[in-house]
Design a protein around this motif. Structure first.
Motif, PDB file in Angstrom:
ATOM      1  N   LYS A  16     -17.139  18.400 -27.562  1.00  9.52           N
ATOM      2  CA  LYS A  16     -17.095  17.067 -27.953  1.00  9.52           C
ATOM      3  C   LYS A  16     -18.430  17.037 -29.051  1.00  9.52           C
ATOM      4  CE  LYS A  16     -14.371  14.319 -24.963  1.00  9.52           C
ATOM      5  NZ  LYS A  16     -13.186  14.009 -26.034  1.00  9.52           N
ATOM      6  N   PHE A  17     -19.697  17.518 -28.558  1.00  6.42           N
ATOM      7  CA  PHE A  17     -20.732  17.594 -29.179  1.00  6.42           C
ATOM      8  C   PHE A  17     -20.442  18.479 -30.737  1.00  6.42           C
ATOM      9  CE2 PHE A  17     -24.678  19.709 -30.294  1.00  6.42           C
ATOM     10  CZ  PHE A  17     -25.580  18.729 -30.485  1.00  6.42           C
ATOM     11  N   LEU A  18     -20.149  19.746 -30.366  1.00 11.24           N
ATOM     12  CA  LEU A  18     -19.757  20.596 -31.527  1.00 11.24           C
ATOM     13  C   LEU A  18     -18.775  19.965 -32.611  1.00 11.24           C
ATOM     14  CD1 LEU A  18     -20.061  24.113 -29.627  1.00 11.24           C
ATOM     15  CD2 LEU A  18     -21.833  22.847 -31.190  1.00 11.24           C
ATOM     16  N   GLN A  19     -17.687  19.389 -32.070  1.00 11.88           N
ATOM     17  CA  GLN A  19     -16.713  18.654 -32.774  1.00 11.88           C
ATOM     18  C   GLN A  19     -17.487  17.897 -33.846  1.00 11.88           C
ATOM     19  OE1 GLN A  19     -14.007  17.353 -30.260  1.00 11.88           O
ATOM     20  NE2 GLN A  19     -12.499  18.926 -30.506  1.00 11.88           N
ATOM     21  N   LEU A  20     -18.512  17.139 -33.392  1.00 10.64           N
ATOM     22  CA  LEU A  20     -19.309  16.037 -34.198  1.00 10.64           C
ATOM     23  C   LEU A  20     -20.304  16.889 -35.002  1.00 10.64           C
ATOM     24  CD1 LEU A  20     -19.898  13.028 -31.733  1.00 10.64           C
ATOM     25  CD2 LEU A  20     -18.659  13.068 -33.770  1.00 10.64           C
ATOM     26  N   ALA A  21     -21.196  17.646 -34.222  1.00 10.92           N
ATOM     27  CA  ALA A  21     -22.341  18.330 -34.874  1.00 10.92           C
ATOM     28  C   ALA A  21     -22.044  19.089 -36.050  1.00 10.92           C
ATOM     29  CB  ALA A  21     -22.957  19.197 -33.719  1.00 10.92           C
ATOM     30  N   ILE A  22     -21.026  20.313 -35.551  1.00 16.14           N
ATOM     31  CA  ILE A  22     -20.560  21.157 -36.813  1.00 16.14           C
ATOM     32  C   ILE A  22     -20.312  20.573 -38.344  1.00 16.14           C
ATOM     33  CG2 ILE A  22     -18.964  23.061 -37.527  1.00 16.14           C
ATOM     34  CD1 ILE A  22     -18.908  23.783 -34.435  1.00 16.14           C
ATOM     35  N   PRO A  23     -19.636  19.463 -38.384  1.00 11.51           N
ATOM     36  CA  PRO A  23     -19.249  18.832 -39.452  1.00 11.51           C
ATOM     37  C   PRO A  23     -20.707  18.344 -40.073  1.00 11.51           C
ATOM     38  CG  PRO A  23     -17.379  18.250 -38.137  1.00 11.51           C
ATOM     39  CD  PRO A  23     -18.504  19.038 -37.200  1.00 11.51           C
ATOM     40  N   LEU A  24     -21.183  17.515 -39.211  1.00  9.68           N
ATOM     41  CA  LEU A  24     -22.264  16.680 -39.619  1.00  9.68           C
ATOM     42  C   LEU A  24     -23.656  17.561 -40.203  1.00  9.68           C
ATOM     43  CD1 LEU A  24     -22.493  13.853 -37.046  1.00  9.68           C
ATOM     44  CD2 LEU A  24     -22.367  13.660 -39.383  1.00  9.68           C
TER      45      LEU A  24
END
Length: 457
Positions: A16-24
């Motif tokens: 879940k963190f990477l799903q947010l972090a990668i686009p941001l």
């Protein structure tokens, strides 16, 4: 709790963190590439333009970063409201977010328009001030859309809709870079506008990204259900005050952080044009790399904020520490790569075989080494601060950052750079020490906060 369950929770949180972090993070990198390519093009236009234009770009970005910090207070509040399922609160926050953007833009534009007089008082060369003013007089018209985009990004990030931000920023950056090339160097029949062309292209790109994200929100099947435009004409002081309560400390923190870089840059200018040009190379390189951990810090804010909305202490603890660990692992790999190929990095900006650039190269290499290593504590403090924002702890970090950034970082760098004669290298070394202290203090603060279980019940 069994080990299998713990492992499953960790894997889920990382996902879940990477799903947010990668686009941001991708969006942040793409946006920073504008400054990166601006700097490269400035370098090709000449050393004086690199010094003056780089100083102007940093000045604009410093003021924008401070104002963006204030409006980004919307992100943890929306994440908490989303975690609690409070749709009405989300709508109210975004509407008042537009008002906050407008109220911040007006004084900032006035400040940018009159910054040339301050540059003179800070000992910058007359040529540097003239060139910087050329850039600032145009780019100031991009302040409103840039700040509005930051506010809308806080909204969609808090609602875990981060992919559109990435695509919009990538397209905007591509437009900006293309516009820089065409207008800056006079290609395809356009006049050669030099520094003014770079500023004009950047301004147009900022407006394009703002309207693109706004239209996306108004058209997306899920996001358009939030009535963010309806009732926009009504000012709600209580909601606006809530945004300011959380956002103002973030803005002050941003001012302390970016202010350190800005003051150091002006001190570099006092050491000479070559020192300033070398510093611009190092600074712009570090900025591009740092955008990835910065995107991670935004993701940490959202994940921790969502757990806060659910009043889940274990979720807060897990998401906070995992975010820090992932960021640290990334930056260690980048640091090793940069230490192995320093001349290749400098050669992106200057022809290192040209004898005219020998002095800048000699100044840049030792600065680059220290700046590269300083990324490690810098990443720790930034992502930890993102986690602290998630639990809406934004005031105490200011008190911790003042002695770290300014007491040790700036004062120590000044002593090393001027009285002790280490020049630009000494200024960067002071920055490294200050960030290391800040990283330690923020980690202690986060640990202290999550051990106070009553705070989250």
């Amino acid at each position: 709790m069994t080990s299998n369950l713990v492992s499953s929770l960790i894997r889920t949180e990382i996902k879940k963190f990477l799903q947010l972090a990668i686009p941001l993070a991708s969006a942040q990198v793409a946006q920073s590439l504008t400054g990166f390519f601006d700097t490269i093009m400035m370098g090709r236009l000449g050393g004086e333009i690199l010094a003056g234009g780089g100083l102007a770009s940093l000045t604009f970005m410093a003021l924008l970063t401070i104002a963006s910090g204030v409006v980004m207070g919307i992100s943890p509040l929306i994440a908490e409201a989303d975690g609690a399922g409070n749709r009405r609160k989300i709508e109210q926050l975004v509407r008042q977010g537009f008002w906050l953007v407008l109220l911040l833009t007006i004084p900032m534009m006035i400040a940018i328009a009159n910054f040339d007089s301050l540059m003179v008082q800070l000992g910058q060369a007359e040529t540097t001030v003239t060139l910087a003013n050329t850039y600032l007089d145009i780019i100031l018209w991009g302040f409103f859309p840039a700040l509005g985009f930051a506010m809308l990004r806080g909204m969609v990030s808090g609602l875990s809709h981060t992919r559109p931000v990435m695509f919009i920023v990538i397209l905007g950056t591509f437009f900006n870079i293309t516009g820089n090339y065409i207008l800056g160097f006079g290609k395809f029949g356009f006049p050669r506008l030099g520094l003014a062309g770079l500023a004009l292209a950047s301004t147009l790109a900022l407006w394009g990204m703002f309207f693109a994200l706004l239209i996306y929100i108004l058209k997306h099947p899920q996001l358009k259900t939030y009535q963010i435009i309806k009732g926009l004409n009504r000012l709600k002081p209580s909601i606006l005050a809530e945004l300011v309560k959380i956002g103002l400390p973030i803005g002050v923190f941003s001012a302390l952080e970016i202010g350190l870089f800005t003051v150091v840059t002006y001190l570099m200018g006092a050491l000479g044009t070559d020192v300033l040009a070398a510093h611009q190379i190092i600074f712009q390189t570090i900025v591009v790399i740092f955008m990835i951990p910065l995107g991670m810090s935004y993701a940490a804010t959202v994940r921790v904020g969502q757990w806060l909305g659910q009043k889940n202490l274990e979720g807060i603890r897990r998401s906070g520490y995992l975010s820090i660990g992932i960021g640290l692992g990334f930056i260690i790999l980048i640091t090793i790569a940069m230490l192995l190929f320093p001349q290749a990095i400098v050669s992106l900006y200057l022809d290192i075989d040209d004898p005219a650039n020998a002095e800048i190269l000699a100044l840049a290499l030792p600065m680059l080494t220290i700046a590269t290593v300083s990324q490690i504590p810098d990443v720790i403090q930034k992502i930890t601060y993102g986690a602290l924002q998630g639990i809406q702890d934004t005031r105490v970090p200011i008190l911790l950052s003042i002695p770290s950034f300014w007491g040790v970082g700036l004062a120590g760098g000044y002593i090393l750079g001027f009285p002790l004669g280490w020049g630009g290298t000494g200024l960067w070394l002071g920055h490294f020490i200050g960030m290391a202290i800040a990283a330690m203090l923020f980690l202690i603060r986060f640990h202290h906060q999550i051990t106070r279980q009553k705070k989250f019940s």
